[in-house]
Design an enzyme around this catalytic site. Structure first.
Site, PDB file in Angstrom:
ATOM      1  N   ASP A 306       0.731  -1.392  -0.163  1.00 49.04           N
ATOM      2  CA  ASP A 306      -0.040   0.059  -0.080  1.00 49.04           C
ATOM      3  C   ASP A 306       0.951   1.459   0.025  1.00 49.04           C
ATOM      4  O   ASP A 306       0.342   2.393   0.459  1.00 49.04           O
ATOM      5  CB  ASP A 306      -0.802   0.129   1.503  1.00 49.04           C
ATOM      6  CG  ASP A 306      -0.143  -0.240   2.387  1.00 49.04           C
ATOM      7  OD1 ASP A 306       0.940  -0.135   2.670  1.00 49.04           O
ATOM      8  OD2 ASP A 306      -1.134  -0.060   3.574  1.00 49.04           O
ATOM      9  N   ASP A 387       7.040  -4.427  13.688  1.00 46.81           N
ATOM     10  CA  ASP A 387       7.890  -3.150  13.633  1.00 46.81           C
ATOM     11  C   ASP A 387       8.099  -2.585  15.198  1.00 46.81           C
ATOM     12  O   ASP A 387       9.126  -2.059  15.404  1.00 46.81           O
ATOM     13  CB  ASP A 387       7.183  -2.100  13.033  1.00 46.81           C
ATOM     14  CG  ASP A 387       5.571  -2.036  13.140  1.00 46.81           C
ATOM     15  OD1 ASP A 387       5.179  -2.742  13.865  1.00 46.81           O
ATOM     16  OD2 ASP A 387       5.015  -1.134  12.375  1.00 46.81           O
TER      17      ASP A 387
END
Length: 579
Positions: A306, A387
């Site tokens: 994305d 992350d």
């Protein structure tokens, strides 16, 4: 003749979320939506339905029952309008143009459009401009559904060979034919007359230091996002398509078809874990596979499906690779600036060091992954974001990342496990995005650890301090705009008692309309950004070692000092709109 019956009935469960389902029946696509579809049916979608021949789509409201049978643009049938049986009807293809956040495509040259052999006639029988059948039953009140809708329609078919496009026999068009034979919804990719190009001509990237660096694309089942991402990536100078691999989390057909449409390598694997853990395992499997496929690669560039990439995406990594290669205090190079919004960034040639790991388009060193991260990666039963795990102090080990002032990726995805349209609009839509084809970064060598400290000392020592006792930092014009003669760097001191004391900073972040959910994008208690067009350094005092430059007559801003975020935020919004 093909006879189909379409029945629209209310959902069995009140409040059930709306999912779009589809199936392929012969040559008909059948779409339906369960309670409640009109809520997210925006103006663009209603207009598209009108182009398909609907006369009632604009009137759809809460829990109405509606059905439409139409012939899609470009489909050839023997059907003609009853009022004019001998008249040919020309209906243009509906093209879904690439979404944009007010940035052009960087002036990239696309390859010349594929020459298309014309049909027997320039005017061919096409879908009429009215629907075959349509019915709408409105709901009587908020808690009720409309009465069921039943449509019976006859749609004439034509032979398969008469409905196919006559594209020249090239390798690109063979891929196009294979794709278009079973997938639709990608704008002019399948246009018979003006098909969208699938290859791009870009200028060579001089002194390309990342010519042998593979690109890892993390994908799931969002094929339209992947299509946009790949078009953006393949148009960036310096791209080597043979080094691009799309990793798909699950055995989904359409993302793999999109990957093959562009002639790229696609790999599917069995998902492990659920939700956040599944994404984390997808990352690990993709990174491990990348370094196995390219055993001599010392780095990889990681993208998610994305993301758009800038025209100088590979140039950015080419100019910064040497930093990651030679500076052991660096963790990664990222194309994303967490604080880089349209109103808080403005220098495409400026680089920073930050303690946090931004992700969203980043370069990873093989040795870091193989020697540290791979063995310690969270296991499938741990519901951790990959992350956030990489940002843990015991994992990051005080190492930092290089980021640009103006981001080289743009996050356009509004749906996902941790994403929705509201979150996208608030935190990602107004991020800045570089559109220049080539930018030579300044002071690259000064981004190394010792040199960067000296650069910051000199910058803050000569910056003009801002006094929050005289003006609210949330007010418009708090930071003076640059003049025609000079651009002054300003410094603002905020209260920061310890490493994790972000109260004052987050107060400012909220009224400045930047990332305000946690502390990010700082270096030793220092944030760098632009406000009102001027460079601004925010120093956390007394935690930051750079607070030593704070004048005795300048006090630190505190979260309790302002009368409230609301009014200041409103003024800041006006400033954003101006810019």
């Amino acid at each position: 003749m093909l006879m189909d019956e379409f029945v629209s009935r209310p959902a069995l469960v009140s409040g059930e979320s709306c999912d779009l389902h589809w199936c392929l029946v012969s040559s008909c696509d059948l779409h339906w939506c369960l309670d409640e579809g009109s809520y997210n049916l925006r103006r663009g979608a209603r207009s598209a339905l009108a182009l398909l021949g609907s006369t009632r789509a604009r009137d759809l409201s809460w829990r109405d029952m509606w059905a439409l049978v139409t012939i899609k643009p470009g489909v050839r049938t023997g059907h003609t309008e009853p009022s004019s049986p001998s008249r040919d009807v020309i209906i243009p293809d509906i093209t879904h143009k690439k979404a944009s956040n007010a940035h052009p495509g960087g002036g990239l040259r696309e390859a010349g459009r594929t020459a298309v052999k014309g049909r027997k006639s320039d005017k061919v029988a096409r879908r009429p401009s009215v629907a075959v059948a349509e019915q709408l039953n409105s709901s009587s009140d908020f808690n009720s559904w409309g009465h069921p809708v039943v449509l019976r329609a006859e749609v004439p078919l034509v032979a398969m060979h008469e409905s196919e496009c006559s594209w020249p026999d090239t390798e690109e068009n063979r891929r196009r034919m294979d794709f278009c034979s079973h997938i639709e919804g990608y704008g002019s990719v399948c246009s018979c007359s003006e098909p969208a190009p699938l290859t791009f001509t870009t200028e060579p990237l001089l002194n390309n230091q990342v010519h042998d660096v593979p690109v890892t694309i993390i994908a799931s089942n969002r094929p339209h996002y992947l299509y946009r991402c790949l078009r953006s990536l393949l148009a960036s100078p310096g791209i080597n398509p043979t080094l691009v691999t799309v990793f798909i989390d699950g055995y989904y057909e359409e993302p793999l078809a999109v990957t093959r449409l562009f002639g790229l390598r696609g790999i599917q694997h069995t998902p492990l874990g659920v939700r956040n853990a599944r994404i984390s395992q997808h990352y690990k499997a993709s990174l491990t596979a990348t370094f196995n496929i390219f055993p001599s690669a010392r780095y990889t560039i990681i993208l998610e499906e994305d993301l758009d990439v800038s025209p100088d995406f590979f140039s950015y990594f080419s100019q910064t690779l040497s930093l990651l290669e030679t500076d052991p205090t660096l963790y990664c190079v990222s194309a994303w600036n967490d604080q880089g919004y349209e109103h808080t960034s403005g220098d495409p040639a400026l680089l920073y060091r930050v303690e946090t790991m931004p992700g969203l388009g980043w370069m990873l060193k093989r040795s870091l992954y193989k020697e540290e991260l791979e063995a310690k990666w969270p296991t499938p039963e741990k519901m951790w974001d990959w992350d956030m795990w990489m940002r843990l102090p015991e994992v990051r080990k005080s190492r930092e990342c290089i980021v640009p002032d103006v981001s080289r990726t743009y996050h356009f995805g509004s749906s996902g496990l941790n994403m929705n349209s509201y979150f996208q609009d608030i935190y990602f839509k107004k991020h800045s995005f570089n559109t220049l084809r080539y930018v030579e970064f300044r002071d690259v060598e000064q981004l190394r650890a010792p040199a960067y400290e000296e650069l910051l000392k000199d910058l803050i020592r000569h910056a003009t301090p801002l006094d929050t006792r005289k003006a609210d930092p949330c007010s418009e014009g708090f930071v003076p705009a640059p003049t025609d003669i000079d651009t002054i760097t300003y410094v603002l001191y905020v209260e920061m008692a310890s490493k994790m004391d972000f109260a004052a900073w987050l107060h400012l972040a909220k009224c400045w309309h930047i990332w305000d959910l946690d502390g990010r994008g700082y270096h030793r208690g220092v944030w760098r950004l632009h406000l009102n067009g001027s460079p601004l350094v925010v120093v956390g005092s007394p935690h930051s070692p750079y607070s030593n430059f704070q004048p005795k007559n300048i006090s630190s801003f505190t979260a309790a000092q302002s009368g409230g975020v609301g009014a200041g935020a409103e003024v800041s919004n006006n400033e954003i709109q101006k810019r």
